[in-house]
Write a protein that holds these residues in place. Structure first.
Motif, mmCIF file in Angstrom:
data_model
loop_
_atom_site.group_PDB
_atom_site.id
_atom_site.type_symbol
_atom_site.label_atom_id
_atom_site.label_comp_id
_atom_site.label_asym_id
_atom_site.label_seq_id
_atom_site.Cartn_x
_atom_site.Cartn_y
_atom_site.Cartn_z
ATOM 1 N N PRO A 687 0.756 -1.120 0.200
ATOM 2 C CA PRO A 687 -0.068 0.009 -0.090
ATOM 3 C C PRO A 687 0.892 1.284 -0.027
ATOM 4 O O PRO A 687 0.307 2.130 -0.410
ATOM 5 C CB PRO A 687 -0.921 -0.102 1.195
ATOM 6 N N ALA A 688 2.138 1.401 0.509
ATOM 7 C CA ALA A 688 3.114 2.473 0.594
ATOM 8 C C ALA A 688 4.339 2.324 -0.039
ATOM 9 O O ALA A 688 5.494 2.091 0.995
ATOM 10 C CB ALA A 688 2.657 3.002 1.968
ATOM 11 N N LEU A 689 4.248 1.318 -0.996
ATOM 12 C CA LEU A 689 5.821 1.035 -1.455
ATOM 13 C C LEU A 689 6.748 2.035 -1.805
ATOM 14 O O LEU A 689 6.149 2.995 -2.725
ATOM 15 C CB LEU A 689 5.631 0.151 -2.464
ATOM 16 N N PRO A 690 7.649 2.477 -1.325
ATOM 17 C CA PRO A 690 8.287 3.755 -1.815
ATOM 18 C C PRO A 690 9.208 3.553 -3.063
ATOM 19 O O PRO A 690 9.686 2.247 -3.450
ATOM 20 C CB PRO A 690 9.401 3.887 -0.426
ATOM 21 N N GLU A 715 10.101 -3.239 -10.830
ATOM 22 C CA GLU A 715 9.732 -1.677 -11.295
ATOM 23 C C GLU A 715 8.328 -1.195 -10.286
ATOM 24 O O GLU A 715 7.657 -0.503 -11.130
ATOM 25 C CB GLU A 715 9.504 -1.688 -12.651
ATOM 26 N N GLY A 716 8.256 -1.363 -9.263
ATOM 27 C CA GLY A 716 7.267 -0.806 -8.301
ATOM 28 C C GLY A 716 6.031 -1.283 -8.520
ATOM 29 O O GLY A 716 4.953 -0.881 -7.912
ATOM 30 N N GLU A 717 5.784 -2.517 -9.320
ATOM 31 C CA GLU A 717 4.613 -3.128 -9.593
ATOM 32 C C GLU A 717 4.528 -4.417 -8.848
ATOM 33 O O GLU A 717 5.331 -5.278 -9.350
ATOM 34 C CB GLU A 717 4.229 -3.130 -11.025
ATOM 35 N N PRO A 736 -3.294 -1.769 -7.067
ATOM 36 C CA PRO A 736 -3.559 -1.160 -8.432
ATOM 37 C C PRO A 736 -3.580 -1.917 -9.375
ATOM 38 O O PRO A 736 -4.053 -2.096 -10.714
ATOM 39 C CB PRO A 736 -2.828 0.126 -8.411
ATOM 40 N N ALA A 737 -2.371 -3.079 -9.146
ATOM 41 C CA ALA A 737 -2.024 -3.947 -10.527
ATOM 42 C C ALA A 737 -3.269 -4.588 -10.873
ATOM 43 O O ALA A 737 -3.302 -5.228 -12.008
ATOM 44 C CB ALA A 737 -0.715 -4.580 -10.118
ATOM 45 N N PHE A 738 -3.934 -5.119 -9.857
ATOM 46 C CA PHE A 738 -5.112 -5.884 -10.169
ATOM 47 C C PHE A 738 -6.217 -5.567 -11.407
ATOM 48 O O PHE A 738 -6.786 -6.154 -11.573
ATOM 49 C CB PHE A 738 -5.942 -6.192 -8.812
ATOM 50 N N ASP A 753 -9.667 -2.609 -8.390
ATOM 51 C CA ASP A 753 -8.274 -3.005 -8.055
ATOM 52 C C ASP A 753 -8.241 -3.901 -6.909
ATOM 53 O O ASP A 753 -7.213 -4.150 -6.139
ATOM 54 C CB ASP A 753 -7.555 -1.699 -7.388
ATOM 55 N N THR A 754 -9.597 -4.515 -6.583
ATOM 56 C CA THR A 754 -9.594 -5.619 -5.748
ATOM 57 C C THR A 754 -9.899 -7.039 -6.245
ATOM 58 O O THR A 754 -10.802 -7.302 -6.841
ATOM 59 C CB THR A 754 -10.612 -5.222 -4.737
ATOM 60 N N ALA A 755 -9.177 -8.056 -5.342
ATOM 61 C CA ALA A 755 -9.246 -9.428 -6.053
ATOM 62 C C ALA A 755 -9.812 -10.180 -4.908
ATOM 63 O O ALA A 755 -9.445 -10.016 -3.888
ATOM 64 C CB ALA A 755 -7.888 -10.039 -6.891
#
Length: 770
Positions: A687-690, A715-717, A736-738, A753-755
Motif C-alpha cells: 500500500p505504501a511502497l517507496p 519496477e514498483g509493480e 492497483p495492479a489488479f 483494484d480488488t481481487a
C-alpha cells in the motif's frame, strides 16, 4: 545471514555509554545480557526481568504501598476540575496535577513506585593478550548468538553467547583452535542494590539475597565447566587454566509473582538450581542446537528483500557502525541496512518478550545497567508499551504477545479499586505509568500523569489478538469480557457536553487539560466500536448502553483553521508547533477510523507536515506508520532514513535519547505497514511502497483474519501475491495492479483494484498479475 558486526570491542571511557551505544544484546524473555567483546576482562551485563524495587513492603513507601491511588479520599476533586473546564474551557497542567495528582509524590517521587534493577555483571578475566589481530564482534540475528573472534599468539579464539528460552539459561562458550589454550577466571559482580556474598563451590558460584527496599528474594547461579585443564574455586570466583574449552551457564530468578495484592511467589532457589543443573547435564552442542531451533522457529517466519538487494549481499563489506555512518547514498548498502534494522526489531522483541516471560517488554525491553534507569525502566501506557507490540502480530510473532496480555489482565484487580476510589466508576483503569506491582493510580508530573484512556488503548491489543487469529474461543472467554469491563468504566465516566466527552482529558504531554481532547475521544470510540464489533462476531447483544454511547460519542475528529486535524475540541493548534507527540492522529494509526484520501485523512497529512519529521526515535517511528497509513511510501521511507541517520546508535538501538526500545520496534512495524495493511477490511498489498524499493519481495507477514501473505514486485509493480489462509471464507486483496487482471488456480473475482476468492484454512494460494 543478518548480522551486526564490529571490528573493535565495546570500549568507552564511560561504562554506561559503552553499554548503551556499543554492546550487543541477547535475551530469552526473562534473562538478558549485553556482550561487550573485551579482550583482557570481558563484561557481560546481566538482567533478570523481575528484579524491581518498590511495591508492597517497600521501605520507600513509609505509609504503605498505595498502588498509586490517592493516599486519602478526595471527594469532589474530579468534579472541581470538570467544573473549571466547563467554565473556562481549560485547566493548566500544574493546577490539574495539584487537584488530581498523587499528593504523596508532589516532589516528583512516588513512594513505592520502584525501579527496574540490573542483576550485575559477569566478568571473565583472560589476561592481556599479545598481538591481537583479525578481531570481530558480531550478533547473528538469525541464530541469536553473539560472538567474539580474534587471533593472538598464533591461536584463534572464539566466544559464543546466547540466552536459551527452552533451557532458561545464558550460555557462554570459550574455545580455541589449539588444545589447552583457554584460561579464564569467572567472577560475578552483583549490582549495588543486590550486593550479596558470592559463594563458590565445585565450580558453582551462587549469589543469593533479598533487596533491601522491598525484601524481594533473588538468586543467581553460575556454573563453570572445563574440558581439559584445571578448575579451582578461588574465593568468589572460579579459575580455569589450560582447558580445551570452557562453558559458563548462568540463570537467575526472584520470588516475584504477578498476583495482586502481594506480588510474591515461591523462593527462586529450587527453580534456578534446576535450570542450571539441567543445562549443565547436556552438551554444549545440544544446548546450542535447541536454542537456535527455538529462535529460528520465530525469526525465520519472515523474509524480506527490499529494493532488489538481499541484505546478505553487501552487509558484510564493512562493520555495521561504518555502514551506519555512510548511510544515505541510496545504494545496495542502504537497502541492506534498512533490511537489517527491520530484522533487528523482530530480534529484539523475540529476545525481550516470549510466551513464558513474566513481564512484557518495558521501555528498554529487557536490558538495564542502572539502579536509577530512565523513567524507572517502567511501562509508559501513552504509547510506548503499545508501540513495543505493534510489530508482533503482523511480523509473525504472536507468541511474543502473551506477556502483554497477562500484564493487562493483571491490572484489572488493582485498576478496579482505582476506578472506584478515584472515579466512582465500575470497570478498571490505569494511568500513564505502571510497574510490576499493579500501579494503576497517578504520578504527579503535570504533563504526564493523567491518562485513563490507557485502559482502552491496551484493550485494543487484546482485541487485535483475536483479529489476527480468528480464535472465537479466545474472543468469547477473554477478549470480549475485557472489552465489556473496560467499556463499563467509560460508560460511567463520560460526561455530556455537546455529545459524550472525556473530561478531564489531556493530549499526552502537551497543552492544557480540557474536555474532549481528540486522542481521548478517538481512543474511547475505538474501544466502543471494537466492543460492538466483537459482540457481532460472537452473535451476542453488546447492550443498549454501549450502542447508545457509541452513537452519542464525540469522535474527536475536527478540521481546524489551517486545514489540520485538531488536537483539542477547540481550535488551539499552533501551525508552528513541532511537538514530538502526534496523539490526535490515533484514529489514523493505530486506530482505523481515519482513511486516506478523505477529509480527515487530508487533515492528518496537514498535521504531519506541520509537526515535521524531527523528534526522538519513537516519534519518528510513529510518524513512519502514520505516513504509511496515508499511503505515502516515500514520506514513510524518508522517516526511515531519518531514523537511521539520527535516531539509532552504533549498535542500532533506537535513542530518545537515551535508548528506548519502542523506536526499534515501531520502525519494524512501520516497514511492515508500508508493505501490508489489513485494518480496513481488505488486505492491501504494497500500500505504501517507496520509490527507493523498485524491486523486492517479502514472505511471512500476517494480515487480520490469520492470513500469511507474501508478494514479489518489479519496477514498483506487484507481479505475484502468495497467501496461506488462516480462516475459511473470502479473502480480498487490493493493489492497483489488479486492474490489469490476475490469475490463480481457484475462481477469482476482480472488481477495480480488488481481487476476491474463497479460501480454505491452511491452503496456499498464488495470484499472478497481468
Amino acid at each position: 545471514m543478518l548480522t551486526l558486526w564490529y571490528d573493535r570491542p565495546a570500549d568507552e571511557s564511560d561504562e554506561h555509554d559503552a553499554w548503551e551505544r556499543l554492546a550487543l544484546p541477547i535475551g530469552n524473555g526473562r534473562l538478558g545480557a549485553m556482550v561487550f567483546g573485551r579482550l583482557g576482562t570481558e563484561r557481560v551485563a546481566l538482567n533478570e526481568s523481575t528484579v524491581w524495587t518498590g511495591g508492597p513492603g517497600s521501605k520507600d513507601a513509609e505509609h504503605g504501598y498505595g498502588f498509586g491511588d490517592w493516599p486519602s479520599p478526595r471527594p469532589g476533586a474530579l468534579d472541581e476540575v470538570r467544573r473549571r473546564i466547563a467554565e473556562d474551557g481549560r485547566v493548566e497542567p500544574c493546577e490539574a496535577a495539584r487537584l488530581l495528582g498523587n499528593l504523596a509524590g508532589m516532589d516528583g517521587h512516588i513512594p513505592g513506585f520502584g525501579a527496574y534493577q540490573p542483576f550485575g555483571d559477569l566478568l571473565l578475566d583472560f589476561g592481556t593478550p599479545d598481538g591481537v589481530s583479525d578481531y570481530r564482534r558480531e550478533l547473528d540475528l538469525s541464530t541469536a548468538i553473539a560472538s567474539v573472534l580474534y587471533s593472538a599468539g598464533g591461536v584463534r579464539f572464539t566466544r559464543e553467547h546466547f540466552a536459551s528460552n527452552p533451557a532458561q539459561v545464558v550460555v557462554i562458550r570459550l574455545t580455541a583452535d589449539r588444545p589447552g589454550q583457554v584460561s579464564v577466571t569467572v567472577r560475578p559482580a552483583a549490582a549495588a542494590p543486590l550486593c550479596p556474598p558470592v559463594r563458590a563451590r565445585e565450580g558453582r558460584l551462587t549469589l543469593r539475597g533479598a533487596l533491601e527496599d522491598n525484601g524481594l528474594r533473588f538468586e543467581g547461579q553460575v556454573r563453570v565447566l572445563a574440558e581439559g585443564g584445571s578448575r579451582t574455586d578461588e574465593g568468589g570466583a572460579v579459575a580455569v587454566r589450560g582447558a580445551d574449552a570452557v562453558t559458563v551457564v548462568f540463570s537467575a530468578g526472584t520470588d516475584y509473582a504477578d498476583a495482586h495484592p502481594g506480588y510474591r511467589g515461591d523462593d527462586p532457589h529450587v527453580t534456578v538450581t534446576s535450570r542450571v543443573d539441567h543445562a549443565c547435564a547436556r552438551s554444549y552442542a545440544e544446548l546450542r542446537a535447541e536454542h537456535v531451533a527455538d529462535h529460528r522457529d520465530l525469526f525465520d517466519r519472515v523474509q524480506l528483500n527490499i529494493g532488489g538487494y538481499f541484505a546478505t549481499a553487501t552487509q558484510d563489506a564493512v562493520p555495521t557502525d561504518q555502514a551506519l555512518a555512510a548511510y544515505g547514498d541510496g545504494g545496495p548498502r542502504d537497502r541492506a541496512l534498512e533490511t537489517l534494522l527491520f530484522a533487528y526489531g523482530r530480534y529484539l522483541l523475540i529476545a525481550s518478550s516470549r510466551s513464558d516471560s513474566p513481564l512484557p517488554a518495558n521501555l528498554q525491553g529487557l536490558w538495564n545497567d542502572s539502579t536509577t534507569p530512565p523513567w524507572d525502566g517502567d511501562w509508559h501506557t501513552n504509547i510506548n508499551v503499545q508501540m513495543n507490540y505493534w510489530p508482533a502480530e503482523v511480523t509473525g510473532l504472536s507468541e511474543c504477545v502473551p506477556p502483554l496480555l497477562r500484564f493487562v489482565d493483571g491490572l484489572r484487580a488493582p485498576g478496579g479499586i482505582t476506578a472506584r476510589t478515584m472515579f466512582g466508576a465500575s470497570g478498571w483503569v490505569v494511568h500513564q505509568n505502571t510497574n510490576p506491582f499493579g500501579f494503576t493510580g497517578v504520578h504527579d508530573w503535570p504533563t504526564s500523569f493523567w491518562f485513563p484512556e490507557a485502559n482502552a488503548w491496551l484493550a485494543q491489543h487484546v482485541y487485535e489478538r483475536y483479529l489476527f487469529s480468528g480464535d472465537l474461543r479466545y474472543l468469547r472467554d477473554h477478549a470480549y469480557p475485557l472489552l465489556r469491563e473496560t467499556a463499563g468504566f467509560w460508560l460511567d465516566h463520560l460526561t455530556e457536553e455537546r455529545g459524550l466527552v472525556v473530561s478531564p482529558s489531556h493530549s499526552p504531554e502537551h497543552g492544557p487539560f480540557s474536555a474532549g481532547a481528540a486522542m481521548s475521544q478517538q481512543i474511547v470510540w475505538d474501544l466502543l466500536a471494537n466492543t460492538v464489533e466483537a459482540a457481532d462476531y460472537l452473535g451476542v447483544d453488546p447492550g443498549y448502553h454501549v450502542l447508545k454511547a457509541l452513537g452519542e460519542l464525540d469522535e474527536g475528529l475536527r478540521v481546524g483553521s489551517f486545514g489540520q486535524l485538531q488536537e483539542w475540541r477547540e481550535d488551539w493548534d499552533d501551525p508552528d508547533d513541532t511537538h514530538r507527540h502526534v496523539s490526535h492522529l490515533f484514529a489514523l494509526h493505530p486506530g482505523r477510523r481515519i482513511r486516506p484520501c478523505t477529509e480527515y485523512g487530508d487533515a492528518a497529512r496537514v498535521t504531519l507536515d506541520h509537526r515535521g519529521d524531527d523528534g526522538p526515535g519513537w516519534s519518528r517511528a510513529w510518524k513512519m506508520n502514520l505516513w504509511a497509513r496515508l499511503l505515502d511510501g516515500d514520506r514513510a521511507h524518508h522517516l526511515l532514513r531519518e531514523q537511521l541517520r539520527h535516531g539509532v546508535l552504533p549498535n542500532l538501538r533506537s535513542t530518545h535519547p537515551p535508548f528506548q526500545i519502542d523506536g526499534n520496534l515501531g520502525t519494524t512495524a512501520g516497514i511492515a505497514e508500508m508493505l501490508l495493511q489489513s485494518h480496513a477490511g481488505v488486505i492491501d498489498v504494497l500500500p505504501a511502497l517507496p520509490s527507493a524499493w523498485p524491486y523486492g519481495s517479502f514472505d511471512g507477514l500476517r494480515a487480520r483474519g490469520g492470513h500469511t501473505v507474501g508478494a514479489t514486485w518489479q519496477e514498483g509493480e506487484v507481479v505475484e501475491v502468495r497467501v496461506v489462509s488462516g480462516t475459511d471464507g473470502e479473502v480480498r486483496l487490493r493493489n492497483p495492479a489488479f486492474l490489469s487482471g490476475c490469475r490463480t488456480h481457484v475462481p477469482c473475482a476482480v472488481e477495480d483494484d480488488t481481487a476476491a476468492f474463497q479460501a480454505t484454512t491452511g491452503n496456499a494460494y498464488r495470484i499472478t498479475v497481468g
